[in-house]
Write an enzyme that holds these catalytic residues in place. Structure first.
Site, PDB file in Angstrom:
ATOM      1  CE  LYS A 164      -2.799   2.892   2.957  1.00 24.98           C
ATOM      2  NZ  LYS A 164      -3.663   3.062   4.129  1.00 24.98           N
ATOM      3  N   GLY A 216      -8.056   8.846   9.797  1.00 23.70           N
ATOM      4  CA  GLY A 216      -8.348   8.899  11.227  1.00 23.70           C
ATOM      5  C   GLY A 216      -9.394   9.930  11.624  1.00 23.70           C
ATOM      6  CB  ALA A 229      -8.382   7.525   4.774  1.00 28.61           C
ATOM      7  N   GLY A 230     -11.254   7.724   6.244  1.00 29.16           N
ATOM      8  CA  GLY A 230     -12.405   8.594   6.405  1.00 29.16           C
ATOM      9  C   GLY A 230     -13.623   7.922   7.012  1.00 29.16           C
ATOM     10  CG  ASN A 281      -5.892   1.139  11.564  1.00 23.61           C
ATOM     11  OD1 ASN A 281      -4.808   0.662  11.299  1.00 23.61           O
ATOM     12  ND2 ASN A 281      -6.313   1.171  12.826  1.00 23.61           N
ATOM     13  CB  THR A 282      -9.068   5.328  13.040  1.00 23.54           C
ATOM     14  OG1 THR A 282      -7.722   5.522  12.610  1.00 23.54           O
ATOM     15  CG2 THR A 282      -9.260   6.035  14.363  1.00 23.54           C
TER      16      THR A 282
END
Lengths: 263, 68
Positions: free
Chosen positions: A105, A166, A192-193, A214-215
């Protein structure tokens, strides 16, 4: 999933039944990460490449001992890189670390506050990595022209952000994601987001091929339960996309027949 | 004679005639998955035993950790 005739997600010639990719950062410990991974049914997981801690207790397990590369597809990232050179170096270290593993990635960041991609460095790194034989899944902005350019360079998946890394703000510009999808012939994965399950569904309803997060899972009060929610959200969003939604109307359209009333 | 080298940004003093494998043993890093760069060049695992450490080498040893 017996009703739908969905095809698996194919990245660099490998088929994945899950369209969800999760991360391994910010978890309490490796065990919680593994439980979340199992609950999410994801087959691919991102990892970061960092210096070993020279003083570290050698009896302490390492990530790859808990989350096995034999069982899951590792997706080493270039997080923390701000130049093409550092990103390329990181990918080469990852390839050595994972015995010739080619899938990476790529992310080249531009700014610590927004973690927005530095697009010019990302393009430069993508050129070098593709020429060097890597299968590059690339994190980028939601600019349709840049997404197309990255595909032309030979990236195996293009991963536009939905919102800053994040931030949990969801898909801020669904129209751009739609434009990217319209022109794409490689998988488009929102990276992301995503903040909660409905954000993942929205990405999939737009027609994205997958979602990377992830977050949203790791920082949930109950990460394992959120991982399960994300699995369902990605699946239901995908099914809704395949089913084809009804048109939006400004005014009502009665669901019960108008004829045959007795009053 | 001792030599000065940098390992992951830290200065270390080591004896002469050390291989990369000797250094990894000394650092208790022979278990687990790592990758090593010496002066910006990756050293394949198969060459750890034959790669000699030289004065002022800059060595980076990395592993996979949690990340998004």
């Amino acid at each position: 999933m017996s009703l739908n005739q969905d095809k698996p997600l194919v990245v660099a010639g490998v088929e994945y039944q899950s369209r969800l990719i999760i991360g391994s950062g910010k978890y309490k410990d490796f065990e919680e990460n593994l439980s979340a991974l199992e609950a999410s049914a994801a087959e691919m997981i991102t990892v970061a490449i960092r210096r070993v801690n020279l003083g570290q207790n050698k009896d302490e397990p390492s990530l790859l001992e808990v989350i096995s590369p034999d069982r899951y597809t590792m997706l080493p990232n270039t997080a923390g890189c701000y130049t093409a050179e550092d990103a390329v170096r990181t990918c080469r270290m990852a390839r050595e670390l994972l015995d010739g593993h080619k899938l990476v990635k790529l992310e080249v960041l531009g700014d610590q506050k927004t973690l927005y991609p530095n697009v010019t460095e990302t393009l430069a790194a993508a050129e070098i990595l593709v020429a060097d034989g890597f299968d590059v899944m690339v994190y980028t902005s939601d600019d349709p022209l840049v997404a197309k350019r990255l595909e032309e360079i030979g990236c195996v998946a293009v991963m536009p952000l939905g919102a800053p890394i994040g931030s949990g703000l969801g898909i801020r510009n669904p129209y751009n994601i739609r434009m990217i999808l319209e022109n794409a012939s490689v998988p488009i994965i929102v990276d992301a987001g995503v903040g909660t399950a409905s954000d993942a569904s929205i990405a999939m309803e737009l027609g994205c091929d997958g979602v990377l997060m992830n977050t949203a899972i790791a920082e949930a009060q109950n990460p394992v339960l959120m991982a399960s929610a994300m699995k369902k959200a990605v699946e239901s969003g995908r099914e809704a996309f395949l089913a084809g939604r009804m048109p939006r109307r400004l005014y009502a359209s009665a669901s019960s027949p108008i004829d045959g009333t007795f009053f | 004679m001792t030599m000065e080298i940098s390992v992951n940004g830290e200065q270390h003093k080591i004896e002469q005639d050390m291989s990369l494998m000797d250094l990894l043993h000394a650092l208790a890093l022979t278990e687990g998955r790592i990758a090593v760069e010496v002066n910006g060049e990756i050293v394949p695992r198969s060459q750890f035993a034959t790669q000699q450490i030289n004065h002022q080498d800059k060595i980076e040893i990395v592993q996979a950790i949690g990340g998004g």
